[in-house]
Design a protein around this motif. Structure first.
Motif, PDB file in Angstrom:
ATOM      1  N   LYS A 164     -36.866  12.382   7.937  1.00 34.03           N
ATOM      2  CA  LYS A 164     -36.630  12.117   6.512  1.00 34.03           C
ATOM      3  C   LYS A 164     -36.391  13.382   5.703  1.00 34.03           C
ATOM      4  N   ARG A 165     -37.114  14.449   6.033  1.00 36.77           N
ATOM      5  CA  ARG A 165     -37.170  15.606   5.141  1.00 36.77           C
ATOM      6  C   ARG A 165     -36.307  16.792   5.558  1.00 36.77           C
ATOM      7  N   VAL A 166     -35.884  16.838   6.822  1.00 38.05           N
ATOM      8  CA  VAL A 166     -35.080  17.974   7.286  1.00 38.05           C
ATOM      9  C   VAL A 166     -33.671  17.486   7.583  1.00 38.05           C
ATOM     10  N   LYS A 167     -32.768  17.831   6.698  1.00 37.39           N
ATOM     11  CA  LYS A 167     -31.374  17.412   6.860  1.00 37.39           C
ATOM     12  C   LYS A 167     -30.544  18.600   7.346  1.00 37.39           C
ATOM     13  N   ASN A 168     -29.615  18.322   8.246  1.00 41.24           N
ATOM     14  CA  ASN A 168     -28.664  19.349   8.689  1.00 41.24           C
ATOM     15  C   ASN A 168     -29.340  20.627   9.180  1.00 41.24           C
ATOM     16  N   PHE A 169     -30.079  20.518  10.274  1.00 41.75           N
ATOM     17  CA  PHE A 169     -30.749  21.688  10.840  1.00 41.75           C
ATOM     18  C   PHE A 169     -29.736  22.504  11.645  1.00 41.75           C
ATOM     19  N   HIS A 170     -28.769  23.072  10.917  1.00 44.81           N
ATOM     20  CA  HIS A 170     -27.685  23.826  11.540  1.00 44.81           C
ATOM     21  C   HIS A 170     -28.032  25.313  11.595  1.00 44.81           C
ATOM     22  N   ASN A 171     -27.102  26.106  12.111  1.00 43.77           N
ATOM     23  CA  ASN A 171     -27.268  27.557  12.101  1.00 43.77           C
ATOM     24  C   ASN A 171     -27.505  28.037  10.666  1.00 43.77           C
ATOM     25  N   CYS A 172     -28.389  28.996  10.535  1.00 42.94           N
ATOM     26  CA  CYS A 172     -28.775  29.611   9.245  1.00 42.94           C
ATOM     27  C   CYS A 172     -29.593  28.670   8.346  1.00 42.94           C
ATOM     28  N   CYS A 173     -30.043  27.534   8.867  1.00 44.17           N
ATOM     29  CA  CYS A 173     -30.961  26.686   8.109  1.00 44.17           C
ATOM     30  C   CYS A 173     -32.303  27.411   7.984  1.00 44.17           C
ATOM     31  N   ILE A 174     -32.940  27.277   6.836  1.00 45.76           N
ATOM     32  CA  ILE A 174     -34.231  27.916   6.578  1.00 45.76           C
ATOM     33  C   ILE A 174     -35.292  26.831   6.412  1.00 45.76           C
ATOM     34  N   LEU A 175     -36.407  26.993   7.101  1.00 44.46           N
ATOM     35  CA  LEU A 175     -37.555  26.100   6.966  1.00 44.46           C
ATOM     36  C   LEU A 175     -38.636  26.862   6.204  1.00 44.46           C
ATOM     37  N   LYS A 176     -38.977  26.370   5.034  1.00 41.13           N
ATOM     38  CA  LYS A 176     -39.977  27.058   4.207  1.00 41.13           C
ATOM     39  C   LYS A 176     -41.341  26.400   4.392  1.00 41.13           C
ATOM     40  N   PHE A 177     -42.351  27.229   4.665  1.00 40.18           N
ATOM     41  CA  PHE A 177     -43.726  26.775   4.827  1.00 40.18           C
ATOM     42  C   PHE A 177     -44.643  27.579   3.908  1.00 40.18           C
ATOM     43  N   THR A 178     -45.754  26.983   3.515  1.00 39.01           N
ATOM     44  CA  THR A 178     -46.855  27.767   2.960  1.00 39.01           C
ATOM     45  C   THR A 178     -47.889  27.914   4.071  1.00 39.01           C
ATOM     46  N   TYR A 179     -48.754  28.931   3.926  1.00 36.98           N
ATOM     47  CA  TYR A 179     -49.769  29.197   4.944  1.00 36.98           C
ATOM     48  C   TYR A 179     -51.088  29.520   4.276  1.00 36.98           C
ATOM     49  N   ASP A 180     -52.142  28.844   4.745  1.00 38.46           N
ATOM     50  CA  ASP A 180     -53.475  29.105   4.222  1.00 38.46           C
ATOM     51  C   ASP A 180     -54.509  28.643   5.245  1.00 38.46           C
ATOM     52  N   GLN A 181     -55.460  29.517   5.554  1.00 38.52           N
ATOM     53  CA  GLN A 181     -56.577  29.174   6.440  1.00 38.52           C
ATOM     54  C   GLN A 181     -56.123  28.531   7.752  1.00 38.52           C
ATOM     55  N   GLU A 182     -55.247  29.261   8.448  1.00 41.34           N
ATOM     56  CA  GLU A 182     -54.793  28.855   9.788  1.00 41.34           C
ATOM     57  C   GLU A 182     -53.904  27.609   9.784  1.00 41.34           C
ATOM     58  N   LYS A 183     -53.445  27.171   8.618  1.00 41.78           N
ATOM     59  CA  LYS A 183     -52.611  25.966   8.569  1.00 41.78           C
ATOM     60  C   LYS A 183     -51.289  26.255   7.861  1.00 41.78           C
ATOM     61  N   PHE A 184     -50.208  25.735   8.463  1.00 43.88           N
ATOM     62  CA  PHE A 184     -48.888  25.781   7.847  1.00 43.88           C
ATOM     63  C   PHE A 184     -48.604  24.433   7.207  1.00 43.88           C
ATOM     64  N   GLU A 185     -47.983  24.464   6.044  1.00 42.38           N
ATOM     65  CA  GLU A 185     -47.534  23.220   5.418  1.00 42.38           C
ATOM     66  C   GLU A 185     -46.039  23.327   5.154  1.00 42.38           C
ATOM     67  N   PHE A 186     -45.278  22.369   5.666  1.00 45.67           N
ATOM     68  CA  PHE A 186     -43.827  22.369   5.453  1.00 45.67           C
ATOM     69  C   PHE A 186     -43.530  22.015   3.999  1.00 45.67           C
ATOM     70  N   ILE A 187     -42.685  22.823   3.362  1.00 45.38           N
ATOM     71  CA  ILE A 187     -42.312  22.592   1.961  1.00 45.38           C
ATOM     72  C   ILE A 187     -40.907  21.994   1.860  1.00 45.38           C
TER      73      ILE A 187
END
Length: 196
Positions: A164-187
């Motif tokens: 649902k949330r990741v469209k067109n995972f092509h070359n040069c696509c960027i996945l942004k995450f936040t990180y806190d206390q050993e956990k990543f959250e996809f933004i």
């Protein structure tokens, strides 16, 4: 809150030829170089700067990063692409069907001298966690690869949400995450071409 921008490298010759490209390498195409430069322009235009930058040890990732920014960076084996064993350099038509439970190639490549999906996921997660745990790392850019990035994403986001949330995972696509206390959250996923 710390931020990780995890990016797939620019288009390569093997991408263009639809060849399996794991630990083997091929050069960026003109399109791959141009797309990486556009990502650099996007970051500058939006005042997004990085305390630290990392690339996999593979040429296509390093060249992508060098076309985005001139800042110093470190090369890391832990964010290299999936090793596909004897299938390296062969036609993508030889790839197996996805494992319906794991939504990946599963253990298929182990029997041919490559890695399993979970081995890739584990090393990606361990490497990126080590990076983000460093105290002076608030906003980090890491250039990696399609298979490796996708396995890391699956660690932190259910497959149904990825669809649902990741469209067109092509070359040069960027996945942004936040990180806190050993956990990543996809933004969000960022496709610069769609924003221009």
């Amino acid at each position: 809150m710390k931020e990780l921008y995890l990016m797939r490298h620019g288009q390569t010759l093997f991408n263009q030829l639809h060849r399996i490209q794991g630990v083997s390498d091929s050069p960026l195409t003109k399109q791959g170089i141009a797309d990486a430069k556009e990502v650099g322009q996007y970051f500058r235009k939006n005042n997004i700067s990085f305390d630290h930058a990392y690339a996999s040890t593979q040429e296509r990732a390093c060249d992508t990063l060098e076309n985005i920014t001139s800042q110093p960076y470190q090369r890391l084996k832990g964010i290299k692409e999936w090793n596909f064993g004897v299938f390296e350099g062969q036609s993508e038509q030889l790839n197996p069907q996805d494992d319906s439970q794991r939504h990946s190639y599963g253990d298929f490549f182990l029997q041919f001298g490559g890695e399993s999906d979970l081995q890739v996921q584990e090393r990606m997660n361990a490497t990126l966690t080590d990076i983000m745990n460093q105290p002076d790392h608030q906003r980090v850019l890491a250039v990696s690869h399609g298979g490796a990035c996708f396995m890391f994403l699956q660690k932190w986001l259910p497959y149904a949400d990825i669809k649902k949330r990741v469209k067109n995972f092509h070359n040069c696509c960027i996945l942004k995450f936040t990180y806190d206390q050993e956990k990543f959250e996809f933004i969000e996923s960022i496709n610069v071409k769609e924003l221009i």
